[in-house]
Enzyme design. Structure first.
Site, PDB file in Angstrom:
ATOM      1  N   HIS A 131       7.142   4.731  12.275  1.00  0.00           N
ATOM      2  CA  HIS A 131       7.112   4.622  10.816  1.00  0.00           C
ATOM      3  C   HIS A 131       8.149   5.594  10.260  1.00  0.00           C
ATOM      4  O   HIS A 131       7.924   6.802  10.237  1.00  0.00           O
ATOM      5  CB  HIS A 131       5.697   4.984  10.338  1.00  0.00           C
ATOM      6  CG  HIS A 131       5.491   4.926   8.864  1.00  0.00           C
ATOM      7  ND1 HIS A 131       4.707   3.961   8.270  1.00  0.00           N
ATOM      8  CD2 HIS A 131       5.918   5.737   7.854  1.00  0.00           C
ATOM      9  CE1 HIS A 131       4.673   4.179   6.963  1.00  0.00           C
ATOM     10  NE2 HIS A 131       5.403   5.250   6.690  1.00  0.00           N
ATOM     11  N   CYS A 185       6.694   9.948  -0.131  1.00  0.00           N
ATOM     12  CA  CYS A 185       5.548  10.770   0.254  1.00  0.00           C
ATOM     13  C   CYS A 185       5.153  11.642  -0.933  1.00  0.00           C
ATOM     14  O   CYS A 185       5.935  12.486  -1.363  1.00  0.00           O
ATOM     15  CB  CYS A 185       5.879  11.652   1.457  1.00  0.00           C
ATOM     16  SG  CYS A 185       4.546  12.785   1.905  1.00  0.00           S
ATOM     17  N   ARG A 234       0.826  -1.204   0.000  1.00  0.00           N
ATOM     18  CA  ARG A 234       0.000   0.000   0.000  1.00  0.00           C
ATOM     19  C   ARG A 234       0.864   1.258   0.000  1.00  0.00           C
ATOM     20  O   ARG A 234       0.993   1.946  -1.001  1.00  0.00           O
ATOM     21  CB  ARG A 234      -0.948  -0.009   1.214  1.00  0.00           C
ATOM     22  CG  ARG A 234      -2.171   0.898   1.056  1.00  0.00           C
ATOM     23  CD  ARG A 234      -1.904   2.363   1.314  1.00  0.00           C
ATOM     24  NE  ARG A 234      -1.366   2.637   2.633  1.00  0.00           N
ATOM     25  CZ  ARG A 234      -0.936   3.830   3.015  1.00  0.00           C
ATOM     26  NH1 ARG A 234      -0.952   4.853   2.171  1.00  0.00           N
ATOM     27  NH2 ARG A 234      -0.434   4.015   4.228  1.00  0.00           N
ATOM     28  N   ASP A 235       1.497   1.561   1.098  1.00  0.00           N
ATOM     29  CA  ASP A 235       2.302   2.772   1.191  1.00  0.00           C
ATOM     30  C   ASP A 235       3.466   2.724   0.204  1.00  0.00           C
ATOM     31  O   ASP A 235       3.854   3.743  -0.376  1.00  0.00           O
ATOM     32  CB  ASP A 235       2.818   2.927   2.624  1.00  0.00           C
ATOM     33  CG  ASP A 235       3.341   4.323   2.915  1.00  0.00           C
ATOM     34  OD1 ASP A 235       2.990   5.259   2.172  1.00  0.00           O
ATOM     35  OD2 ASP A 235       4.091   4.486   3.886  1.00  0.00           O
ATOM     36  N   HIS A 253      10.810   6.989   7.275  1.00  0.00           N
ATOM     37  CA  HIS A 253      11.308   7.055   5.903  1.00  0.00           C
ATOM     38  C   HIS A 253      12.807   7.345   5.968  1.00  0.00           C
ATOM     39  O   HIS A 253      13.296   7.905   6.936  1.00  0.00           O
ATOM     40  CB  HIS A 253      10.572   8.138   5.117  1.00  0.00           C
ATOM     41  CG  HIS A 253       9.180   7.734   4.721  1.00  0.00           C
ATOM     42  ND1 HIS A 253       8.749   7.735   3.415  1.00  0.00           N
ATOM     43  CD2 HIS A 253       8.124   7.313   5.465  1.00  0.00           C
ATOM     44  CE1 HIS A 253       7.490   7.334   3.365  1.00  0.00           C
ATOM     45  NE2 HIS A 253       7.095   7.077   4.603  1.00  0.00           N
ATOM     46  N   ASN A 298      10.087   4.245   2.409  1.00  0.00           N
ATOM     47  CA  ASN A 298      10.150   3.773   3.785  1.00  0.00           C
ATOM     48  C   ASN A 298      11.459   3.030   4.005  1.00  0.00           C
ATOM     49  O   ASN A 298      12.090   2.541   3.065  1.00  0.00           O
ATOM     50  CB  ASN A 298       8.989   2.807   4.043  1.00  0.00           C
ATOM     51  CG  ASN A 298       7.640   3.439   3.844  1.00  0.00           C
ATOM     52  OD1 ASN A 298       7.071   4.016   4.749  1.00  0.00           O
ATOM     53  ND2 ASN A 298       7.113   3.330   2.625  1.00  0.00           N
TER      54      ASN A 298
END
Length: 369
Positions: free
Chosen positions: A274, A307, A41-42, A276, A316
């Site tokens: 979380h 992002c 997803r991300d 990055h 990430n």
């Protein structure tokens, strides 16, 4: 501030315990770390190349065999979501529309993926929690419709179901991302949590740009982050992932943030981090998190991601790099570094991009000898 902290502590003690549900690896040993794999997803939402549903499903199926127990599977973004949330001003909308349209296209097959995972979940050694981002109540209603149509419940032996909700730590990011203030976004979240709880669906909160904002800079108020995190937990979120969305976080500011979260009465067991890796600090910040007792971390196979609202923000932290670091520190994840590295190489080739995992590339080189 002291009064507010005392109120938060009292509220946490008074919180109805029946509202809280734990993840598939609830409250394990202190040397165990749960990794939340966000690649499907991300990780994929920022890819410029269109990705087929078959590739997304194959990625999820491969990940299910690595030992991870939580996988972000997609985002329930309603068809009209882009124009609804982005008309902050004509100029801003024009600037962001291509990015958001790209995200919408990448997430378009989520319904089909969800149906497949509900009816034919991948084989795995462990119970898998499949997580879906629901930006608003309509997104969750769409998920519930699929569950009802398939006669599915939130829990079955092979898998569980979760949803994720987003709030932002700065007003500028909140307005750019959701066209509303932080306070308004939290009000919008309330009915989503309520519906999820009524359907026995676990809720995961996110606080974006907690260590740096593309609009307001790197100095984000940690007490504001703590306040939003506490509010999400009080609403009924089962855990909150505090996100360094832009990768601006440093070890000292991560340490300061975690101290603020603790001072607000928030338990480390209710938190995930979380990171990055824009400035190469994700693993350093992870170690700071470990020192504060955090045992849940998000990562993306092959370092996929970025992002869409933050120009230059890289992906990430890679799952392979995270697993390698954690294992080298004597922590346990249950995740196979070898299998994860193979997947990182495969999905990077499928997307026509470089593999951004250093540990993954080194592991694959070893495996090919």
């Amino acid at each position: 501030m002291a009064t507010r902290r005392h109120m938060r502590l009292f509220s946490a003690l008074q919180r109805p315990q029946h509202l809280r549900r734990f993840a598939t690896e609830s409250r394990l040993a202190s040397d165990h770390v749960r990794i939340v794999e966000v690649g499907p997803r991300d990780g994929l939402q920022n890819e410029k190349k269109s990705i087929s549903m078959e590739t997304k499903l194959e990625l999820i199926q491969r990940l299910a065999k690595t030992g991870v127990t939580t996988i972000e599977a997609g985002s329930f973004v309603p068809a009209k979501w882009v124009p609804q949330v982005c008309i902050v001003a004509n100029q801003l909308y024009i600037a962001l529309q291509p990015i958001l349209t790209q995200w919408l296209l990448q997430m378009a097959s989520t319904s089909e993926i969800c149906e497949h995972l509900l009816t034919s979940p991948p084989q795995s050694h462990d119970t898998i929690a499949y997580n879906y981002l629901v930006p608003n109540i309509r997104g969750l209603e769409n998920l519930v419709k699929i569950m009802d149509a398939k006669g599915a419940s939130a829990e079955k032996p092979a898998r569980t179901l979760e949803v994720s909700l987003f709030a932002a730590a700065t007003e500028a990011f909140s307005k750019a991302n959701t066209n509303c203030t932080i306070a308004e976004s939290l009000e919008r979240i309330k009915p989503i949590v309520s519906l999820a709880k009524s359907k026995n669906i676990r809720v995961r909160g996110y606080v974006s740009v907690a260590l740096g904002c593309p609009y307001e800079g790197p100095e984000v108020d940690p007490t504001k982050v703590a306040d939003i995190t506490a509010t999400l937990l009080e609403m009924g979120a089962d855990e909150v992932s505090v996100a360094d969305t832009t990768g601006m976080g440093t070890a000292p500011r991560t340490n300061e943030l975690l101290k603020a979260l603790k001072a607000a009465g928030i338990a480390s067991t209710d938190l995930a981090l979380h990171f990055h890796d824009t400035y190469g600090q994700a693993l350093v910040n992870t170690i700071v998190g470990l020192e504060h007792g955090i045992r849940i971390f998000d990562s993306s196979v092959g370092g996929l991601g970025g992002c869409p609202y933050s120009k230059g923000a890289t992906g990430n932290v890679s799952t392979e790099d995270l697993v390698h670091t954690l294992h080298s520190l004597g922590m346990h994840t249950g995740v196979s570094l070898d299998e994860m590295s193979r997947i990182g190489a495969w999905i990077s080739a499928e997307l026509g991009r470089s593999n951004d995992s250093r540990a993954g590339k080194a592991t694959n080189a070893r495996l090919s000898e």
